[in-house]
Design a protein around this motif. Structure first.
Motif, short mmCIF file in Angstrom:
data_model
loop_
_atom_site.label_atom_id
_atom_site.label_comp_id
_atom_site.label_asym_id
_atom_site.label_seq_id
_atom_site.Cartn_x
_atom_site.Cartn_y
_atom_site.Cartn_z
N ILE A 117 30.47 42.35 42.18
CA ILE A 117 30.89 42.97 40.90
C ILE A 117 30.72 44.54 40.76
O ILE A 117 31.55 45.24 40.07
CB ILE A 117 29.76 42.38 39.55
CG1 ILE A 117 30.28 40.94 39.40
CG2 ILE A 117 29.79 43.23 38.69
CD1 ILE A 117 29.13 40.15 38.70
N ASP A 118 29.70 45.11 41.75
CA ASP A 118 29.65 46.57 41.85
C ASP A 118 31.06 47.12 42.19
O ASP A 118 31.64 48.14 42.01
CB ASP A 118 28.52 46.76 42.57
CG ASP A 118 28.40 48.26 42.84
OD1 ASP A 118 28.42 48.83 42.00
OD2 ASP A 118 28.52 48.70 44.09
N LEU A 119 31.62 46.39 43.39
CA LEU A 119 32.90 46.83 43.83
C LEU A 119 33.85 46.77 42.81
O LEU A 119 34.76 47.64 42.79
CB LEU A 119 33.17 45.83 45.17
CG LEU A 119 34.25 46.23 45.85
CD1 LEU A 119 34.52 47.40 46.49
CD2 LEU A 119 34.97 44.98 46.55
N VAL A 120 34.04 45.83 42.10
CA VAL A 120 35.21 45.61 40.83
C VAL A 120 34.99 46.95 39.76
O VAL A 120 35.67 47.35 39.48
CB VAL A 120 35.02 44.24 40.36
CG1 VAL A 120 35.74 44.31 39.05
CG2 VAL A 120 35.41 43.27 41.07
N LEU A 121 33.59 47.08 39.68
CA LEU A 121 33.55 48.08 38.67
C LEU A 121 33.70 49.69 39.15
O LEU A 121 34.17 50.47 38.50
CB LEU A 121 31.83 48.19 38.23
CG LEU A 121 31.62 46.88 37.44
CD1 LEU A 121 29.91 47.08 37.22
CD2 LEU A 121 32.16 46.97 35.92
N ARG A 122 33.53 49.56 40.56
CA ARG A 122 34.01 50.94 40.98
C ARG A 122 35.36 51.32 41.52
O ARG A 122 35.94 52.26 41.11
CB ARG A 122 33.27 51.28 42.54
CG ARG A 122 31.82 51.57 42.33
CD ARG A 122 31.10 51.92 43.60
NE ARG A 122 30.80 50.63 44.30
CZ ARG A 122 31.31 50.66 45.40
NH1 ARG A 122 32.10 51.56 46.15
NH2 ARG A 122 31.21 49.63 46.47
N LYS A 157 40.03 50.13 37.49
CA LYS A 157 40.10 51.14 36.54
C LYS A 157 40.42 50.66 35.08
O LYS A 157 39.80 51.15 34.13
CB LYS A 157 41.05 52.54 36.76
CG LYS A 157 40.62 53.19 38.21
CD LYS A 157 39.14 53.83 38.02
CE LYS A 157 38.86 54.45 39.64
NZ LYS A 157 37.55 54.41 39.72
N ASN A 158 41.35 49.67 35.17
CA ASN A 158 41.79 48.96 34.05
C ASN A 158 40.40 48.18 33.33
O ASN A 158 40.16 47.41 34.14
CB ASN A 158 43.05 48.16 34.15
CG ASN A 158 43.54 47.65 32.77
OD1 ASN A 158 42.79 47.40 31.83
ND2 ASN A 158 45.02 47.71 32.96
N GLY A 159 40.16 48.64 32.05
CA GLY A 159 39.02 47.87 31.49
C GLY A 159 39.32 46.36 31.17
O GLY A 159 38.39 45.52 31.66
N THR A 160 40.61 45.75 31.05
CA THR A 160 40.71 44.63 30.87
C THR A 160 40.90 43.75 31.94
O THR A 160 40.02 42.66 31.81
CB THR A 160 42.38 44.38 30.01
OG1 THR A 160 42.28 45.39 28.86
CG2 THR A 160 42.42 43.02 29.73
N TYR A 161 41.48 44.40 33.10
CA TYR A 161 41.26 43.62 34.39
C TYR A 161 39.89 43.68 34.60
O TYR A 161 39.54 42.61 35.49
CB TYR A 161 41.98 44.34 35.44
CG TYR A 161 43.74 44.40 35.18
CD1 TYR A 161 44.17 43.13 34.63
CD2 TYR A 161 44.75 45.47 35.33
CE1 TYR A 161 45.61 42.87 34.26
CE2 TYR A 161 45.96 44.93 35.18
CZ TYR A 161 46.45 43.89 34.71
OH TYR A 161 47.83 43.92 34.70
N ARG A 162 39.34 44.53 34.43
CA ARG A 162 37.68 44.59 34.98
C ARG A 162 36.92 43.50 34.34
O ARG A 162 36.50 42.64 35.01
CB ARG A 162 37.06 46.06 34.67
CG ARG A 162 36.14 46.65 35.44
CD ARG A 162 35.53 47.74 34.73
NE ARG A 162 35.86 49.09 35.52
CZ ARG A 162 35.26 50.21 35.34
NH1 ARG A 162 34.67 50.45 34.26
NH2 ARG A 162 35.72 51.18 36.35
N ILE A 163 36.82 43.61 33.10
CA ILE A 163 36.35 42.52 32.40
C ILE A 163 36.99 41.09 32.88
O ILE A 163 35.97 40.05 33.10
CB ILE A 163 36.47 42.54 30.79
CG1 ILE A 163 35.84 43.86 30.36
CG2 ILE A 163 35.97 41.44 30.18
CD1 ILE A 163 36.24 44.21 29.17
N ALA A 164 38.14 40.59 33.18
CA ALA A 164 38.62 39.29 33.26
C ALA A 164 38.16 39.22 34.68
O ALA A 164 37.59 37.80 34.95
CB ALA A 164 40.25 39.47 33.45
#
Length: 94
Positions: free
Chosen positions: A51-56, A59-66
């Motif tokens: 999850i930390d890797l995904v957050l870093r 960049k796209n918020g929608t993809y991040r949340i999904a």
């Protein structure tokens, strides 16, 4: 900065593992062995790292949340399978 994120993930993992450890002192319903704690620690810590890797990196918020929701659902499915054998694999608990 990287060490701080790792420390936070580690502390969160340890805090979450305290929940069943404390519950074992008050009820016989929670009966974890050492291997259960090791597997739970690996699952929680690795999920936190991913999850930390995904957050870093994303960049796209929608993809991040999904992606994060998908990771958490995967964690819960693996946890449920290991606990009670929801899917009937040989890894399932009794």
């Amino acid at each position: 900065m990287k060490n701080n994120r790792l420390k936070i993930i580690l502390i969160t993992t340890l805090f979450l593992l305290l929940i069943p450890l404390i519950a074992m002192q008050f009820t016989a319903e929670v009966n974890w062995g050492p291997l259960d704690f090791v597997v739970a620690a690996i699952l929680l810590f690795s999920t936190g790292l991913i999850i930390d890797l995904v957050l870093r990196k994303i960049k796209n918020g929608t993809y991040r949340i999904a992606i994060i929701i998908a990771l958490l659902v995967l964690l819960l499915l693996i946890w449920a399978e290991l606990a009670v054998g929801v899917f009937g694999t040989s890894l399932g608990g009794n």
